[in-house]
Design a protein around this motif. Structure first.
Motif, PDB file in Angstrom:
ATOM      1  N   ARG A   6       0.828  -1.204   0.000  1.00 41.84           N
ATOM      2  CA  ARG A   6       0.000   0.000   0.000  1.00 41.84           C
ATOM      3  C   ARG A   6       0.862   1.253   0.000  1.00 41.84           C
ATOM      4  O   ARG A   6       2.008   1.252   0.440  1.00 41.84           O
ATOM      5  CB  ARG A   6      -0.948   0.022   1.191  1.00 41.84           C
ATOM      6  N   THR A   8       0.713   5.226   1.362  1.00 41.20           N
ATOM      7  CA  THR A   8       0.003   6.062   2.318  1.00 41.20           C
ATOM      8  C   THR A   8       0.195   7.532   1.975  1.00 41.20           C
ATOM      9  O   THR A   8       1.168   7.922   1.334  1.00 41.20           O
ATOM     10  CB  THR A   8       0.475   5.791   3.758  1.00 41.20           C
ATOM     11  N   ALA A  13      -1.699  10.098   7.136  1.00 43.73           N
ATOM     12  CA  ALA A  13      -0.826   9.374   8.062  1.00 43.73           C
ATOM     13  C   ALA A  13      -0.594  10.144   9.354  1.00 43.73           C
ATOM     14  O   ALA A  13      -0.281   9.546  10.386  1.00 43.73           O
ATOM     15  CB  ALA A  13       0.505   9.068   7.380  1.00 43.73           C
ATOM     16  N   ARG A  19      -6.222   4.535   9.992  1.00 40.46           N
ATOM     17  CA  ARG A  19      -5.385   3.625   9.211  1.00 40.46           C
ATOM     18  C   ARG A  19      -5.904   3.634   7.780  1.00 40.46           C
ATOM     19  O   ARG A  19      -7.119   3.587   7.571  1.00 40.46           O
ATOM     20  CB  ARG A  19      -5.449   2.212   9.789  1.00 40.46           C
ATOM     21  N   HIS A  20      -5.011   3.684   6.826  1.00 40.64           N
ATOM     22  CA  HIS A  20      -5.479   3.779   5.450  1.00 40.64           C
ATOM     23  C   HIS A  20      -4.449   3.201   4.490  1.00 40.64           C
ATOM     24  O   HIS A  20      -3.309   2.923   4.877  1.00 40.64           O
ATOM     25  CB  HIS A  20      -5.739   5.243   5.070  1.00 40.64           C
ATOM     26  N   GLY A  21      -4.849   3.049   3.263  1.00 46.93           N
ATOM     27  CA  GLY A  21      -3.923   2.609   2.235  1.00 46.93           C
ATOM     28  C   GLY A  21      -4.525   2.729   0.848  1.00 46.93           C
ATOM     29  O   GLY A  21      -5.705   2.426   0.647  1.00 46.93           O
ATOM     30  N   LEU A  61      -4.910  -3.267   7.248  1.00 48.86           N
ATOM     31  CA  LEU A  61      -5.566  -2.138   7.908  1.00 48.86           C
ATOM     32  C   LEU A  61      -5.876  -2.421   9.375  1.00 48.86           C
ATOM     33  O   LEU A  61      -6.378  -1.540  10.086  1.00 48.86           O
ATOM     34  CB  LEU A  61      -6.853  -1.778   7.171  1.00 48.86           C
ATOM     35  N   THR A 161      -7.474  12.915   0.208  1.00 56.89           N
ATOM     36  CA  THR A 161      -6.341  12.638  -0.674  1.00 56.89           C
ATOM     37  C   THR A 161      -6.786  11.787  -1.849  1.00 56.89           C
ATOM     38  O   THR A 161      -7.466  10.773  -1.669  1.00 56.89           O
ATOM     39  CB  THR A 161      -5.205  11.921   0.072  1.00 56.89           C
ATOM     40  N   GLY A 163      -5.808   9.239  -4.718  1.00 56.16           N
ATOM     41  CA  GLY A 163      -4.799   8.223  -4.960  1.00 56.16           C
ATOM     42  C   GLY A 163      -4.568   7.958  -6.438  1.00 56.16           C
ATOM     43  O   GLY A 163      -4.840   8.816  -7.290  1.00 56.16           O
ATOM     44  N   SER A 254      -8.660   1.022  -2.459  1.00 58.61           N
ATOM     45  CA  SER A 254      -8.241   2.119  -1.572  1.00 58.61           C
ATOM     46  C   SER A 254      -9.207   2.105  -0.397  1.00 58.61           C
ATOM     47  O   SER A 254     -10.427   2.101  -0.603  1.00 58.61           O
ATOM     48  CB  SER A 254      -8.282   3.466  -2.294  1.00 58.61           C
ATOM     49  N   ILE A 256      -9.907   2.919   4.160  1.00 56.41           N
ATOM     50  CA  ILE A 256      -9.565   3.682   5.352  1.00 56.41           C
ATOM     51  C   ILE A 256     -10.404   3.205   6.521  1.00 56.41           C
ATOM     52  O   ILE A 256     -11.553   2.761   6.342  1.00 56.41           O
ATOM     53  CB  ILE A 256      -9.760   5.194   5.089  1.00 56.41           C
TER      54      ILE A 256
END
Length: 260
Positions: A6, A8, A13, A19-21, A61, A161, A163, A254, A256
């Motif tokens: 992932r 970030t 962050a 927590r995300h990716g 995650l 954000t 991606g 994607s 979160i």
């Protein structure tokens, strides 16, 4: 076991409760065209591979494997508020999902369209949206923000954000596409430039359009600047597949979550 790879976002962050990716195509079990972290139930990939890949994303995650909520996407402006996990047969037909429940991950799948992750760390509200040009024009970004506000988020605190998305250097469109955007606003001309292919073709800056709409809506928005079409090693791309005449393509995830 391989780990789902992932990317970030610095702005997300920094939120300790989140927590995300933006997951790449690396770190899964799929093979062939789908190599390797394909999460697309709509693809012809083996179901057991897709479900294992989804499980690896949930693991990354820090949520349970039954707690990754991905909707049935239809290029709409519609949003679902997630208060409890749903089964595969019960998932809503929407293009954005938001939650204030720790331990539930919300996400979207893409393969050129824009994945946007949202968070208000102070309020404890997160969201994910899928924005192709139809969804972006239709208002899915603004609807996601409004749904988060309904859960207690404040627009001025929301971080968003964008991606991996097809970039404006390769997203070629026809004259009818340009006409559609000019009807919405003459100012949209700034997102287009003439294509080297000529014949009335243009190159459309979808990432720029998405980020500007987010900023106009009053949230802090950023773009990771990653092109799905050009970076084959890390990303699937629907348009790259069509240009090559391949029979199918994988989907990226994607997602979160709020830490439980």
């Amino acid at each position: 076991m391989s780990t789902a790879a992932r990317i970030t976002a610095p702005d997300l962050a920094r939120l300790g409760s989140v927590r995300h990716g933006f997951f790449t195509r690396e770190g899964g079990v799929s093979t062939g065209l789908y190599d390797s972290l394909n999460i697309g139930l709509g693809s012809a990939d083996a179901m057991e591979s897709v479900m294992e890949n989804r499980g690896r994303i949930a693991d990354a995650l820090g949520v349970g494997r039954g707690m990754l909520m991905l909707p049935y996407q239809v290029h709409s402006p519609d949003v679902a508020v997630v208060t409890e996990p749903w089964g595969e047969g019960d998932k809503p037909k929407v293009d954005a999902v938001v939650t204030a429940v720790p331990g539930i991950a919300v996400g979207v799948s893409t393969a050129d369209c824009g994945p946007i992750l949202f968070a208000d760390g102070e309020a404890g509200v997160v969201g994910a949206a899928h924005a192709g040009w139809r969804g972006a024009v239709g208002g899915v970004l603004e609807a996601t923000i409004a749904a988060m506000e309904g859960l207690g988020a404040a627009r001025g605190r929301i971080v968003a954000t964008l991606g991996p998305t097809i970039s404006g250097e390769v997203y070629e469109v026809g004259p009818e596409f340009l006409d559609r955007f000019m009807q919405e606003s003459p100012g949209n001309l700034r997102y287009f430039k003439a294509s080297p292919a000529g014949a009335g073709k243009s190159l459309f800056d979808l990432p720029g359009y998405i980020v500007d709409r987010l900023q106009d809506a009053g949230v802090a928005a950023s773009n990771l600047g990653l092109c799905t079409y050009r970076d084959e090693a890390r990303f699937y791309s629907y348009r790259r597949m069509t240009h090559r005449g391949e029979p199918d393509y994988g989907r990226l995830c994607s997602a979160i979550a709020l830490a439980a």
